[in-house]
Design a protein around this motif. Structure first.
Motif, PDB file in Angstrom:
ATOM      1  N   ASP A 166       0.837  -1.200   0.000  1.00 51.28           N
ATOM      2  CA  ASP A 166       0.000   0.000   0.000  1.00 51.28           C
ATOM      3  C   ASP A 166       0.870   1.247   0.000  1.00 51.28           C
ATOM      4  O   ASP A 166       0.508   2.271  -0.593  1.00 51.28           O
ATOM      5  CB  ASP A 166      -0.898   0.037   1.248  1.00 51.28           C
ATOM      6  N   ARG A 167       2.010   1.156   0.712  1.00 49.37           N
ATOM      7  CA  ARG A 167       2.929   2.287   0.802  1.00 49.37           C
ATOM      8  C   ARG A 167       4.268   1.800   1.333  1.00 49.37           C
ATOM      9  O   ARG A 167       4.373   0.726   1.926  1.00 49.37           O
ATOM     10  CB  ARG A 167       2.392   3.398   1.704  1.00 49.37           C
ATOM     11  N   VAL A 168       5.296   2.620   1.120  1.00 47.33           N
ATOM     12  CA  VAL A 168       6.600   2.414   1.724  1.00 47.33           C
ATOM     13  C   VAL A 168       6.920   3.667   2.522  1.00 47.33           C
ATOM     14  O   VAL A 168       6.736   4.786   2.028  1.00 47.33           O
ATOM     15  CB  VAL A 168       7.694   2.175   0.659  1.00 47.33           C
ATOM     16  N   VAL A 169       7.354   3.490   3.762  1.00 49.53           N
ATOM     17  CA  VAL A 169       7.691   4.626   4.618  1.00 49.53           C
ATOM     18  C   VAL A 169       9.195   4.626   4.865  1.00 49.53           C
ATOM     19  O   VAL A 169       9.772   3.607   5.269  1.00 49.53           O
ATOM     20  CB  VAL A 169       6.925   4.557   5.953  1.00 49.53           C
ATOM     21  N   ILE A 170       9.834   5.764   4.623  1.00 51.54           N
ATOM     22  CA  ILE A 170      11.277   5.893   4.794  1.00 51.54           C
ATOM     23  C   ILE A 170      11.558   7.139   5.615  1.00 51.54           C
ATOM     24  O   ILE A 170      11.171   8.255   5.217  1.00 51.54           O
ATOM     25  CB  ILE A 170      12.000   5.981   3.433  1.00 51.54           C
ATOM     26  N   GLY A 171      12.210   6.959   6.742  1.00 52.70           N
ATOM     27  CA  GLY A 171      12.514   8.071   7.625  1.00 52.70           C
ATOM     28  C   GLY A 171      13.985   8.441   7.585  1.00 52.70           C
ATOM     29  O   GLY A 171      14.822   7.675   8.062  1.00 52.70           O
ATOM     30  N   LYS A 182      15.852   5.225  -2.532  1.00 52.21           N
ATOM     31  CA  LYS A 182      15.089   5.304  -3.785  1.00 52.21           C
ATOM     32  C   LYS A 182      15.559   4.250  -4.775  1.00 52.21           C
ATOM     33  O   LYS A 182      14.747   3.631  -5.476  1.00 52.21           O
ATOM     34  CB  LYS A 182      15.245   6.705  -4.402  1.00 52.21           C
ATOM     35  N   GLN A 183      16.859   4.032  -4.828  1.00 50.22           N
ATOM     36  CA  GLN A 183      17.388   3.038  -5.740  1.00 50.22           C
ATOM     37  C   GLN A 183      16.970   1.628  -5.327  1.00 50.22           C
ATOM     38  O   GLN A 183      16.634   0.787  -6.173  1.00 50.22           O
ATOM     39  CB  GLN A 183      18.915   3.133  -5.793  1.00 50.22           C
ATOM     40  N   THR A 193       3.994   3.029  -6.587  1.00 47.43           N
ATOM     41  CA  THR A 193       3.680   2.784  -5.181  1.00 47.43           C
ATOM     42  C   THR A 193       3.897   4.076  -4.384  1.00 47.43           C
ATOM     43  O   THR A 193       4.932   4.730  -4.542  1.00 47.43           O
ATOM     44  CB  THR A 193       4.599   1.689  -4.608  1.00 47.43           C
ATOM     45  N   PRO A 194       2.954   4.471  -3.538  1.00 46.93           N
ATOM     46  CA  PRO A 194       3.190   5.656  -2.700  1.00 46.93           C
ATOM     47  C   PRO A 194       4.391   5.426  -1.767  1.00 46.93           C
ATOM     48  O   PRO A 194       4.426   4.445  -1.022  1.00 46.93           O
ATOM     49  CB  PRO A 194       1.888   5.778  -1.891  1.00 46.93           C
TER      50      PRO A 194
END
Length: 435
Positions: A166-171, A182-183, A193-194
């Protein structure tokens, strides 16, 4: 690109394998030599549909490997993922971060160039700060960034959840780390994908907030189910009626014996502890935890009531032990409380689960008798109890079931069957939230 995945548990093994499916070179690391040796033989330490085939294909392609040598795996990696366990700590319910911090120390000693260190494990707010401090203290000269990248994998459908999330979260606050991440997720960018970039602490909190909200929805519908029984309403119709509201949604509105598994119980406890530490108590979540624990224990009382108020000297057939279908995970499964209470009340329990019996033997009382299939649990039993909704329990030969049971009584804690049809077949049938 090349990554090292520290930990070959549920999160590490699935994530590492899926990254290799993206075309990335992945080395999965674990201290357990026996586990690594089994992985070399394509023997999975967990049950997850399709995982063994994906592992085999990527090992054969040369993109996926397994080792106990953390130093060798980390030294040339562009990114190192920490995917070790964070179980609830005894006493206060906080996440035990000792494995995370130990991994950080070893990573610090092994890095050779710029490395993105990613916490994939579910960790409380501020853990990334401590991981960064540990690495910096051991290697003041090291070039690295620490990133939070929580997982959102559901057991039983984890591969699909990783490949089509549904999403990927990156902090992260680092542009350099952002480019590396990103790569790594380039394949998901291509399918739009969000991908949410946040601060590291925000990312850490998103995982806990998400799981806690879902646990709250489950607990809410379970309490509504209890009310439905009292007033003569049908909880499934109630759930559908409110779920059609786009602001609410239909998912996680399925009544049952309470939530379990590797995530919801420990994550709700950890969030409660974090909130108290910061003097911002979460009263709703505290109530969710208390209600869910009580509910699991109350389910045994339903079985006892179905047996005339006592199970002493009686045999109970138990169908399903894992906390959900399509997994062998027994962690915090409702079956633990239910089966233990029935045995304590004097019952003989005969149980079957398609995948979870070996794990169950480690957690359930030794008196449990494990059977080869569902029907083998039933001869002479005074009641059959459906705890986990495996597909094979949805299509039982009910005439055969009735002929095997000492009395035609079924307690269905997952509402697999239709009350009217069960009544026509002559069963004393009890379910959740239905008149």
């Amino acid at each position: 690109m090349r990554i090292a995945m520290i930990g070959t548990g549920y999160v590490g093994l699935v994530s590492g394998t899926c990254f290799s499916e993206f075309g990335i070179d992945v080395v999965c690391v674990d201290k357990d030599a026996a586990k690594i040796e089994k992985l070399h033989q394509n023997i999975m330490p967990i049950y997850e549909p399709g995982l063994d085939d994906m592992v085999a294909a990527n090992v054969e392609a040369g993109r996926l490997s397994f080792t106990t040598d953390l130093k060798e795996a980390v030294k040339d990696a562009d990114a190192v993922f920490i995917a070790v366990g964070t179980p609830s700590r005894r006493g206060d319910g906080h996440a035990d971060l000792s494995y995370v911090y130990a991994a950080a120390e070893e990573i610090a000693d092994s890095m050779t160039g710029y490395t993105v260190v990613v916490t994939k494990s579910t960790v409380p707010v501020g853990t990334g700060d401590e991981v960064e401090r540990i690495i910096r203290a051991r290697r003041p000269d090291a070039q690295f960034d620490v990133v939070s990248n929580p997982e959102f994998l559901r057991e039983g459908s984890a591969i699909n959840d990783f490949m089509r999330p549904d999403r990927v979260v990156i902090g992260t606050e680092s542009e350099k780390a952002r480019k590396v991440m990103k790569q790594l997720y380039r394949v998901l960018y291509l399918i739009e994908t969000p991908i949410a970039f946040t601060s590291r602490r925000t990312s850490e909190l998103i995982k806990y907030a998400g799981n806690t909200f879902l646990a709250t929805k489950i607990t809410f519908i379970n309490e509504i189910a209890d009310l439905c029984e009292k007033v003569g309403a049908d909880v499934h119709d109630v759930a559908k009626g409110i779920g059609l509201d786009g602001r609410i949604g239909k998912k996680f509105l399925h009544p049952g014996p309470g939530y379990g598994g590797s995530c919801f119980p420990k994550d709700t406890l950890a969030l409660v502890k974090t909130a108290r530490d910061y003097n911002a108590p979460l009263r709703i979540v505290e109530t969710v935890v208390a209600v869910n624990e009580a509910r699991k224990k109350q389910m045994a009382e339903r079985v006892i009531a179905a047996c005339g108020g006592s199970v002493k000297g009686k045999t109970i057939s138990v169908l399903g032990l894992t906390f959900k279908p399509n997994t062998d995970d027994m962690r915090d499964s409702p079956s633990i409380d239910i089966v233990s209470a029935l045995i304590e009340a004097g019952a003989t329990v005969k149980a079957f689960d398609p995948e979870g019996m070996e794990e169950a033997k480690k957690l359930l009382p030794a008196a449990v008798e494990y059977c080869k299939d569902a029907y083998a649990t039933m001869p002479g039993a005074h009641c059959a109890v459906i705890i986990t909704e495996w597909n094979e329990f949805r299509a039982l030969d009910l005439k055969k079931v009735k002929s095997l049971l000492a009395q035609p009584s079924i307690v269905d804690l997952r509402n697999v069957y239709v009350p009217e049809e069960m009544a026509e077949l002559g069963f004393a049938y009890s379910s959740i939230g239905r008149p």
